[in-house]
Scaffold this motif. Sequence first.
Motif, PDB file in Angstrom:
ATOM      1  N   HIS A   4       0.783  -1.168  -0.026  1.00  0.00           N
ATOM      2  CA  HIS A   4      -0.002   0.028  -0.076  1.00  0.00           C
ATOM      3  C   HIS A   4       0.973   1.025  -0.048  1.00  0.00           C
ATOM      4  O   HIS A   4       1.851   1.303   0.687  1.00  0.00           O
ATOM      5  N   ALA A   5       0.341   2.073  -0.935  1.00  0.00           N
ATOM      6  CA  ALA A   5       1.416   3.348  -0.854  1.00  0.00           C
ATOM      7  C   ALA A   5       0.496   4.611  -1.283  1.00  0.00           C
ATOM      8  O   ALA A   5      -0.505   4.265  -1.888  1.00  0.00           O
ATOM      9  N   LEU A   6       1.035   5.743  -1.105  1.00  0.00           N
ATOM     10  CA  LEU A   6       0.681   7.131  -1.760  1.00  0.00           C
ATOM     11  C   LEU A   6       1.662   7.477  -2.792  1.00  0.00           C
ATOM     12  O   LEU A   6       2.998   7.255  -2.308  1.00  0.00           O
ATOM     13  N   LYS A   7       1.272   7.932  -3.949  1.00  0.00           N
ATOM     14  CA  LYS A   7       2.320   8.536  -4.977  1.00  0.00           C
ATOM     15  C   LYS A   7       2.352   9.942  -5.111  1.00  0.00           C
ATOM     16  O   LYS A   7       1.085  10.597  -4.932  1.00  0.00           O
ATOM     17  N   HIS A   8       3.580  10.456  -5.109  1.00  0.00           N
ATOM     18  CA  HIS A   8       3.678  12.020  -5.329  1.00  0.00           C
ATOM     19  C   HIS A   8       4.658  11.899  -6.340  1.00  0.00           C
ATOM     20  O   HIS A   8       5.488  10.954  -6.855  1.00  0.00           O
ATOM     21  N   GLN A   9       4.347  13.257  -7.205  1.00  0.00           N
ATOM     22  CA  GLN A   9       5.431  13.828  -8.356  1.00  0.00           C
ATOM     23  C   GLN A   9       6.209  14.583  -7.988  1.00  0.00           C
ATOM     24  O   GLN A   9       5.633  15.751  -7.342  1.00  0.00           O
ATOM     25  N   GLY A  10       7.599  14.770  -8.320  1.00  0.00           N
ATOM     26  CA  GLY A  10       8.522  15.617  -8.052  1.00  0.00           C
ATOM     27  C   GLY A  10       9.182  16.082  -9.527  1.00  0.00           C
ATOM     28  O   GLY A  10       9.538  15.179 -10.216  1.00  0.00           O
ATOM     29  N   GLY A  11       9.527  17.530  -9.386  1.00  0.00           N
ATOM     30  CA  GLY A  11       9.973  17.762 -10.533  1.00  0.00           C
ATOM     31  C   GLY A  11      11.406  18.644  -9.867  1.00  0.00           C
ATOM     32  O   GLY A  11      11.448  19.580  -9.166  1.00  0.00           O
ATOM     33  N   THR A  12      12.475  18.398 -10.472  1.00  0.00           N
ATOM     34  CA  THR A  12      13.782  18.715  -9.847  1.00  0.00           C
ATOM     35  C   THR A  12      14.840  19.656 -10.640  1.00  0.00           C
ATOM     36  O   THR A  12      14.789  19.221 -11.867  1.00  0.00           O
ATOM     37  N   VAL A  13      15.034  20.820 -10.586  1.00  0.00           N
ATOM     38  CA  VAL A  13      15.897  21.547 -11.205  1.00  0.00           C
ATOM     39  C   VAL A  13      17.461  20.967 -11.088  1.00  0.00           C
ATOM     40  O   VAL A  13      17.586  20.403  -9.909  1.00  0.00           O
ATOM     41  N   PRO A  14      18.328  21.324 -11.777  1.00  0.00           N
ATOM     42  CA  PRO A  14      19.639  20.942 -11.614  1.00  0.00           C
ATOM     43  C   PRO A  14      20.280  21.447 -10.359  1.00  0.00           C
ATOM     44  O   PRO A  14      21.345  20.886 -10.183  1.00  0.00           O
ATOM     45  N   THR A  15      19.956  22.656  -9.930  1.00  0.00           N
ATOM     46  CA  THR A  15      20.500  22.880  -8.375  1.00  0.00           C
ATOM     47  C   THR A  15      20.031  21.837  -7.266  1.00  0.00           C
ATOM     48  O   THR A  15      20.376  22.153  -6.217  1.00  0.00           O
ATOM     49  N   GLY A  16      19.094  21.120  -7.467  1.00  0.00           N
ATOM     50  CA  GLY A  16      18.635  20.133  -6.471  1.00  0.00           C
ATOM     51  C   GLY A  16      17.279  20.454  -5.788  1.00  0.00           C
ATOM     52  O   GLY A  16      16.887  19.935  -5.098  1.00  0.00           O
ATOM     53  N   ILE A  17      16.728  21.738  -6.194  1.00  0.00           N
ATOM     54  CA  ILE A  17      15.603  22.196  -5.638  1.00  0.00           C
ATOM     55  C   ILE A  17      14.491  21.500  -6.163  1.00  0.00           C
ATOM     56  O   ILE A  17      14.589  21.342  -7.414  1.00  0.00           O
ATOM     57  N   ILE A  18      13.544  20.838  -5.379  1.00  0.00           N
ATOM     58  CA  ILE A  18      12.365  20.426  -5.898  1.00  0.00           C
ATOM     59  C   ILE A  18      11.381  21.537  -6.280  1.00  0.00           C
ATOM     60  O   ILE A  18      10.577  22.241  -5.379  1.00  0.00           O
ATOM     61  N   ALA A  19      11.303  21.920  -7.646  1.00  0.00           N
ATOM     62  CA  ALA A  19      10.532  22.878  -8.007  1.00  0.00           C
ATOM     63  C   ALA A  19       9.119  22.642  -8.064  1.00  0.00           C
ATOM     64  O   ALA A  19       8.269  23.689  -7.996  1.00  0.00           O
ATOM     65  N   HIS A  20       8.800  21.426  -7.987  1.00  0.00           N
ATOM     66  CA  HIS A  20       7.358  21.168  -8.089  1.00  0.00           C
ATOM     67  C   HIS A  20       6.933  19.811  -7.483  1.00  0.00           C
ATOM     68  O   HIS A  20       7.682  18.951  -7.755  1.00  0.00           O
ATOM     69  N   PHE A  21       6.072  19.762  -6.738  1.00  0.00           N
ATOM     70  CA  PHE A  21       5.844  18.506  -5.848  1.00  0.00           C
ATOM     71  C   PHE A  21       4.466  18.596  -5.502  1.00  0.00           C
ATOM     72  O   PHE A  21       3.600  19.334  -4.879  1.00  0.00           O
TER      73      PHE A  21
END
Length: 377
Positions: free
Chosen positions: A215-232
């Motif tokens: 059982h799990a919850l799914k999340h989507q992340g978008g990471t820029v090259p600086t390592g910051i998660i810009a979209h979560f």
Amino acid sequence: MSAAAIAIIADDLRNSLSSEEEEGLWGAVAGLAAEACEPLRKLTKEQVQYRPGAVQLSDDRDEGYLNALRDVRLLNDFRFYRAELFRLRDALQMPEQIRVPRTGAKFDGFVALLLVLRRLSFPGRWFDLQDQFAMTEQELSDLFNTTVDWLHTQHGHLLLNIAMFEPHFDTYAAAVRARGGPLERCVIFVDGTKLRIAKPVRFERSTYCGEVRDHALKHQGGTVPTGIIAHFYGPCSGACHDSTMMGRSGFLRAFKKAQRHQRRIFVAYGDPAYRRGQYLYRPFKGRLLSDEQHVFNVRMSRVRIAVEWSFGKISNLFPFFQMKRAMKVLQAPVSIRFQVAALITNLHTCLYGCEAARYFGLTTPSLESYLAGQPDA
């Protein structure tokens, strides 16, 4: 020699001694045990004196609970060093007092931030934190939930604001190309992650993920090259496909809108589960790939690993989420806590850097500029 060791030795000798000898022995043991326990009494006194819940933390950085702990202990307990903890408090604009709606009790805002960091840093029990924060288990739980909600309400929008990174798209694309990425104008990497949860008593089928057989919850992340998660974005059910989650997240609409002032189109790169489009690329699929297509896939996989590093950093900083039995979605806001952990991970990256930024040779934005919505890198 510790008091416990002395007691063991005395117990072994007790049967071989006369009553007078035994009485003399226990007198000596009592003196030695009192001497051995003296450091413990002093430690307990210091702990009571520097409990953050028992004292009012001031701006004087030479006094208070944090200064009674070494930097190694601070890093283990709160994931930040002393100076950065005060800087984090100021940048987040933590209120002087946080009021728990359920009971009306008020607690120091800095203590509330420390509690969130301490709780997420290790999957322990509330009972284990009572002495450190001088609160009951119920008070700790109420304050933790209230502070997590406050952080998500005040700063959660930063996890959905791709547009604030738009001034640096050219820098990001150049860094990806410099590391051997063949895709031009690639500025962000997207992927999904699964947060394992306890088996719910209801909606069991909708949360079951056949890929991990759990059982799990799914999340989507978008990471820029600086390592910051810009979209979560999240949560989605464990059975939700990555392509479906991409449509629900609104990532492509936000990414397109962020480029309205650009003269050329920048693109995101994801894994083969996504559908290819004008703003989203993926690896070439199929068994009969040309040499050029195979080389493209290999070289892009080497730079796309940055998004996996960002997910891994959340897990490494906050093992709280690795304790599946504590992730009870019908009893606690599990996803909100996970999003707050992603936000704090970004703040940690701003202060200490990350593997992705070093890999691409970029500097991370400052803490203050990121929280202001105008990152300087």
